[in-house]
Enzyme design. Structure first.
Site, mmCIF file in Angstrom:
data_model
loop_
_atom_site.group_PDB
_atom_site.id
_atom_site.type_symbol
_atom_site.label_atom_id
_atom_site.label_comp_id
_atom_site.label_asym_id
_atom_site.label_seq_id
_atom_site.Cartn_x
_atom_site.Cartn_y
_atom_site.Cartn_z
ATOM 1 N N GLY A 53 0.810 3.978 0.954
ATOM 2 C CA GLY A 53 2.250 3.856 0.746
ATOM 3 C C GLY A 53 2.782 2.498 1.163
ATOM 4 O O GLY A 53 2.033 1.530 1.339
ATOM 5 N N CYS A 54 4.091 2.444 1.357
ATOM 6 C CA CYS A 54 4.800 1.165 1.471
ATOM 7 C C CYS A 54 4.523 0.377 2.752
ATOM 8 O O CYS A 54 4.826 -0.809 2.810
ATOM 9 C CB CYS A 54 6.302 1.394 1.329
ATOM 10 S SG CYS A 54 6.806 1.882 -0.332
#
Length: 389
Positions: A163-164
């Site tokens: 993810g980010c």
């Protein structure tokens, strides 16, 4: 007979891990944010959802994004109508796309980084590849190794579904590899394609609609190594320390689940509030050993997430508006590219510093911070040291 300690000492580098080159790449297909709501509701056969379309227009208008790049063209979406539905089985089609395109986009960025580095690719000892777009075996790291023609003995690490925050994770991992393996040169690649998350709108799942308004495609690559060869390798930033933490009371704040319908994305809590409330603790822990407590004395590289996160962090810490210039610029020009964002921001900062003739790669300052935020909520904090230009 040598001792284990003597062997270990010989294995370790002397100096800190250093970013020696940066390359970035995007798909050719560019979409203007001002035109995206009309396009999105048309291509997903959702033009009858007029209220939802108006809501989406407001989301896009507030996003501070001017344009994004996407592998998914109108032609591809017309050939794959299940991608345009809200929850139609479509994982096979998405996977078939991304397992090919993610390494290809990664190769583009890596080729630019290797060219800037200026050394033969046979000198690359390690590959760290990160993507939240699809999963495969052998992975995107293997495919990239083949595409670039790297040595079969290159040591690979594949990071899927992070993810980010993962732009910070790859720096933390590469730092440990470079500093504990004398002469190591680590190729780091983050490559993200929204084909796994694209889907039509739904009235009851506005968090999915937020993702459609923010995310874009992009790939970034770095060469990282310790003890740069004088006159041959050109340092850009030094990686001084790296930490990871899970924020308190943030379970389920950001979730992603790989399902038959693709990668679903959920925002369940006040993410900007959780991040802004806890960010100073990470800063204090990272910079106390350096005797730094003035956050405006640092140069800033932070995962943009969305404008609300940046606004609340800026307000909570009393940052001057120019501190997040590079971050806001990348958000505006590319959207949220998940793990690749902070690496694009590193590139933007060093480029603008050279253009403006300031004395260091860090906007004329010596010390800086890089933040990654993502599912968990997980925060990566990397302390950076700039170099003279």
């Amino acid at each position: 007979m040598v001792t284990v300690e003597e062997v270990r000492k010989a294995q370790r580098a002397e100096g800190p891990a250093t970013i020696l080159a940066i390359g970035t790449a995007t798909p050719a297909n560019c979409i203007l944010q001002s035109e995206y709501p009309d396009y999105y509701f048309r291509i997903t056969n959702s033009e009858h959802k007029t209220e939802l379309k108006e809501k989406f227009k407001r989301m896009c208008g507030k996003s501070m994004i001017r344009k994004r790049y996407m592998h998914l063209t109108e032609e591809i979406l017309k050939e794959n109508p299940n991608l345009c539905a809200y929850e139609a089985p479509s994982l096979d089609a998405r996977q078939d796309m991304v397992v090919v395109e993610v390494p290809k986009l990664g190769k583009e960025a890596a080729t630019k980084a290797i060219k800037e580095w200026g050394q033969p690719k046979s000198e690359i000892t390690h590959v760290v590849f990160c993507t939240t777009s699809g999963v495969d075996m052998p992975g995107a790291d293997y495919q990239l190794t083949k595409l670039l023609g790297l040595r079969p003995s290159v040591k690979r690490l594949m990071m899927y579904q992070q993810g980010c925050f993962a732009g910070g994770t790859v720096l933390r991992v590469a730092k440990d590899l470079a500093e504990n393996n004398k002469g190591a040169r680590v190729l780091v690649v983050c490559s993200e394609i929204t084909a796994v998350t694209f889907r039509g709108p739904n009235d009851t799942h506005l968090d999915s609609l937020v993702a459609q308004a923010l995310f874009g495609d992009g790939s970034a690559a770095l060469i990282i190594g310790a003890d740069p060869i004088p006159e041959i390798e050109k340092p850009i930033f030094e990686l001084v320390s790296a930490a990871q933490t899970i924020l308190p009371d943030s379970d389920g704040a950001i979730d992603g689940h790989l399902r038959e319908v693709g990668l679903t994305f959920h925002l369940l809590k006040d993410v900007p509030g959780l991040i802004s409330k806890n960010i100073e603790k990470s800063l204090v822990e990272a910079f106390k050993p350096l005797g730094i407590s003035d956050w405006n004395s640092l140069f800033w590289i932070t995962h943009p997430g969305g404008p609300a996160i940046l606004d609340q962090v800026e307000s909570k810490l009393g940052l001057k508006p120019e501190k997040l210039r590079a971050t806001r610029h990348v958000l505006g020009e590319y959207g949220n590219m998940s793990s690749a964002c902070v690496l694009f921001i590193l590139d933007e900062m060093r480029r603008k510093c050279a253009e403006d003739g300031v004395k260091t790669t860090g906007e004329g300052l010596e010390w800086g911070v890089l933040f990654g935020f993502g599912p968990g909520l997980t925060v990566e904090t990397v302390v950076l040291h700039s170099v003279g230009i």
